[in-house]
Each structure stands twice: as structure tokens, then as C-alpha cells.
Write an enzyme that holds these catalytic residues in place. Structure first.
Site, mmCIF file in Angstrom:
data_model
loop_
_atom_site.group_PDB
_atom_site.id
_atom_site.type_symbol
_atom_site.label_atom_id
_atom_site.label_comp_id
_atom_site.label_asym_id
_atom_site.label_seq_id
_atom_site.Cartn_x
_atom_site.Cartn_y
_atom_site.Cartn_z
ATOM 1 N N THR A 127 0.813 -1.213 0.000
ATOM 2 C CA THR A 127 0.000 0.000 0.000
ATOM 3 C C THR A 127 0.852 1.271 0.000
ATOM 4 O OG1 THR A 127 -1.450 1.276 1.488
ATOM 5 C CG2 THR A 127 -0.113 -0.391 2.518
ATOM 6 N N ASP A 128 0.282 2.347 -0.506
ATOM 7 C CA ASP A 128 0.966 3.649 -0.450
ATOM 8 C C ASP A 128 1.122 4.144 0.992
ATOM 9 O OD1 ASP A 128 -1.728 4.259 0.027
ATOM 10 O OD2 ASP A 128 -1.935 5.653 -1.645
#
Ligand code: NAD
Length: 352
Positions: A127-128
Site C-alpha cells: 500500500t501507499d
């Protein structure tokens, strides 16, 4: 090719499985797809119903932390796509232990088994959020990790382990970091399905703080297409960013959801901000575009309209989940205390 998909009964994992078995990714038909999923509160066999009759699909209900089980399941698979995780930031703020267990230890157990059994490619789906928050510009893949929540810290730990297995052991690992993902079959605790199902039921929606937090939105089909590209074209040891290129403040997104559901701002209740709430995420996706040919196809307006329509047409899917998890829907800062009892031992489940 035989593919092991962990967390394949969850939101993004099940989309990946449906796409894989429908031949949507164009890298040859898989000969077998094994889903290894603990079926926690967010895992749902109904998510696999559209492909349940496919003889290539097998569901193993079990825990990625169970080393004996993982060692028994792994042999014969060429590709591992690792989605299984505890994923809700609010829950990680209340109780971090399951996040460390599943996201960190579970990943290590899978990496060990993949190494032992000579898996050809291991995709760590991440995930970012591992980068923390960014006021201006966008992160490139060499940005140092600075996670803010126990969820993102556990994901960062898993990413580092996966990359270390590449450097130390030569395991062909690829890490994808996707932005906020939306679409059908998302458990109604995350912002979009929570707001949409609340509004469809005539209930208010809780907006954190001033609503100014900025997120980049990526449709789940585009996210899964990017993961498939990384699995087949990605360079081992590399990280790839998968973003939608569509930034909105939570307030702007709320406005769009109100409009799509035919509701007004009187349905919005401002609630105290989430602890440690990241202000903005933004991914530079140049590498994935250049090296993988990644190109999101679903525009935000089109994707949101289709998503709202899906929830409107699939009450039979989400109403039982909402009933089971009622207190989680009261406010996003108050996670449900209990999902169904987790399966502690493996079983091969009959698919719906
Ligand atoms: P989800 O919560 O919908 O699904 C998670 C799945 O993992 C469920 O099916 C659950 O039963 C399973 N699971 C949980 N613990 C397990 C365990 N110990 N053993 C086996 N299975 C277990 O999550 P999602 O939104 O589909 O996210 C999937 C992956 O994508 C996660 O790794 C997440 O970090 C990542 N990701 C999500 C987003 C997003 O916006 N949803 C964005 C970027 C990356």
C-alpha cells in the site's frame, strides 16, 4: 501455471481470482488457482461465487501464520500473490496484535515456504500508506518508509522482509504498492462502501476531522490488472506503484457519494479526526507505466457510479455483513469487536 492467492476471499484478492479465472489478464490461462484465506470478518466465500463452479479453483480455509499448513499448500505453485492481511487502519489503532501477526509473521511464513518450494514469483501486495504522509508532489519507489499507523507499519515490515528475501536468498519477489482502492465486494467498513450503504439505508455518514485528507483512488479492476502485470513483467527485487491518478479530499468524495445516492449534506456528521491520520497520499506511477505498461482504465466518475449501483443492487451481499458488524458502522473510529471466530485449522471449503 498454478497460482496461490492468499486473502483471495477478500475485496481485492477475490477480484484478482475472478479476473484470473476469466482470463482477463492475458498471460495465459492458469491451470490451477488455490485461495488460502482465514475467512476473517472481511473474508467472504460469497466473493468467489461467480467462479465457484470453476474446477481449477480450490479454497483452503486457514491462516497464513500456520507454517505447517502453508508448507503443505505451497508445493506445485509457480506464482504466489499475497493479499492476505488485516487491512483496516481504525482496527489497528484499537488492537495492533493481529496486524503484526498476520501482516508480518504471516508474510515471513509464506516467504520461507516459497523459498523452500522453489516458487518462481512472489508478489507482495502492499500500500501507499507505508510512506506516511506527503504535502506536495508524489512518492517515488525509493522514498524511505515512514508509516503512521500500526496497519501501515506492519505492511512496511512485510515489504522489507519480502525485499530482504530477494537480496539474501534470491527469491524472485516483486512488491506492488497500490493507492486507495474501491469497487464491488469491499467490506462495508471502508469509506466508500460504508458511506454508500449508510446512505442507501437513510443513515448519516461520519466524516473525519475537516474532511481535507487527500487520497488517490484506484478502481479494483485496475489495481488487479497492475498486480498481474507486476507478476508477469516485474523485475525481481523491484517495487511498483499502482495509482489511479485521481486525487480527492474526503469532503469532495463525500459530495460525490451524496449526489450519487440522492442525499444532501444534512446526512454528514463530522466526527473527531482519526489518531495519526495521514493528510495526503500520492504515488508517482512512472515506473509501473514504463516497465509494466500499467494504465488505469476506469475513470473515477464512471467507477463511482458503477460502484454505487453495485451496492444498490446487491443488498443481499452487504446486509448480512452490516448486521453482523453493526457497531463498526456507527463511526469509523469504533471498530467492531468481533467478527466470526477465526478458523484455526485448515479445511478445504465447499465454494458457494
Ligand atoms: P480485505 O480486508 O478485504 O481482505 C483481506 C483478506 O485476507 C480477507 O479475505 C481475510 O479473510 C484474509 N486474511 C486476513 N488474515 C488472514 C490470515 N491470517 N490468514 C489468511 N487469510 C487472512 O483487504 P483488501 O482491501 O482486499 O486488501 C488486500 C491487500 O491489498 C492487503 O494486503 C492490503 O494491505 C492491500 N491494499 C489494499 C488497499 C485498499 O484500499 N483496500 C490499497 C492498497 C493495498
Amino acid at each position: 501455471m498454478r497460482v496461490l492467492v492468499t486473502g483471495g476471499a477478500g475485496f481485492i484478492g477475490s477480484e484478482y481470482v475472478r479476473g484470473l479465472l476469466s482470463g482477463r489478464y492475458g498471460f495465459g490461462e492458469p491451470t490451477g488457482v488455490t485461495v488460502l484465506d482465514k475467512l476473517t470478518y472481511s473474508g467472504n466465500q460469497a466473493n468467489l461465487a461467480p467462479v465457484a463452479a470453476d474446477p481449477r479453483l480450490r479454497l483452503v480455509v486457514g491462516d497464513v501464520c500456520d507454517a505447517a499448513l502453508v508448507d503443505a499448500v505451497m508445493p506445485g505453485h509457480d506464482l504466489v500473490v499475497h493479499f492476505a492481511a488485516e487491512t483496516h487502519v481504525d482496527r489497528s489503532i484499537v488492537a495492533a496484535a493481529p496486524f503484526v501477526s498476520t501482516n508480518v509473521v504471516g508474510t515471513q511464513v509464506l516467504l520461507d515456504a516459497a523459498l523452500r518450494h522453489g516458487v518462481e514469483r512472489f508478489v507482495q501486495v502492499s500500500t501507499d500508506e507505508v510512506y506516511g504522509s506527503i504535502d506536495h508532489g508524489a512518492w517515488t519507489e525509493d522514498q524511505p518508509l515512514a508509516p503512521s499507523s500500526p496497519y501501515s507499519a506492519a505492511k512496511a515490515g512485510a515489504d522489507l522482509l519480502a525485499l530482504a528475501y530477494h537480496r539474501t536468498h534470491g527469491l524472485p519477489v516483486v512488491v506492488t504498492r497500490g493507492s486507495n482502492t474501491y469497487g464491488p465486494y469491499q467490506f462495508p467498513e471502508k469509506l466508500i462502501p460504508l458511506f454508500v450503504t449508510n446512505l442507501l439505508d437513510g443513515r448519516p455518514v461520519p466524516l473525519y476531522g475537516d474532511g481535507g485528507n487527500v487520497r488517490d483512488w484506484l478502481h479494483v479492476t485496475d489495481h488487479c490488472a497492475g498486480i498481474a502485470l507486476a507478476a508477469h513483467r516485474g523485475r525481481p527485487g523491484r517495487v511498483y506503484h499502482l495509482g489511479g491518478g485521481t486525487e480527492l479530499t474526503n469532503k469532495e468524495l463525500t459530495g460525490r457519494l451524496l449526489e450519487a445516492c440522492g442525499a444532501g449534506w444534512e446526512m454528514v456528521v463530522n466526527v473527531p479526526d482519526r489518531k495519526g491520520h495521514d493528510r495526503r497520499y500520492a504515488l508517482d506511477t512512472t515506473r509501473a507505466r514504463r516497465e509494466l505498461g500499467f494504465a488505469p482504465r476506469v475513470g473515477l466518475s464512471e467507477g463511482l457510479a458503477a460502484t454505487v449501483a453495485w451496492y444498490r443492487d446487491h443488498r443481499d451481499w452487504w446486509e448480512p455483513l452490516r448486521a453482523r458488524d453493526r457497531e463498526a458502522t456507527a463511526a469509523p473510529g469504533v471498530p467492531a469487536t468481533a467478527g466470526p471466530a477465526p478458523a484455526t485449522s485448515a479445511r478445504t471449503a465447499a465454494l458457494p
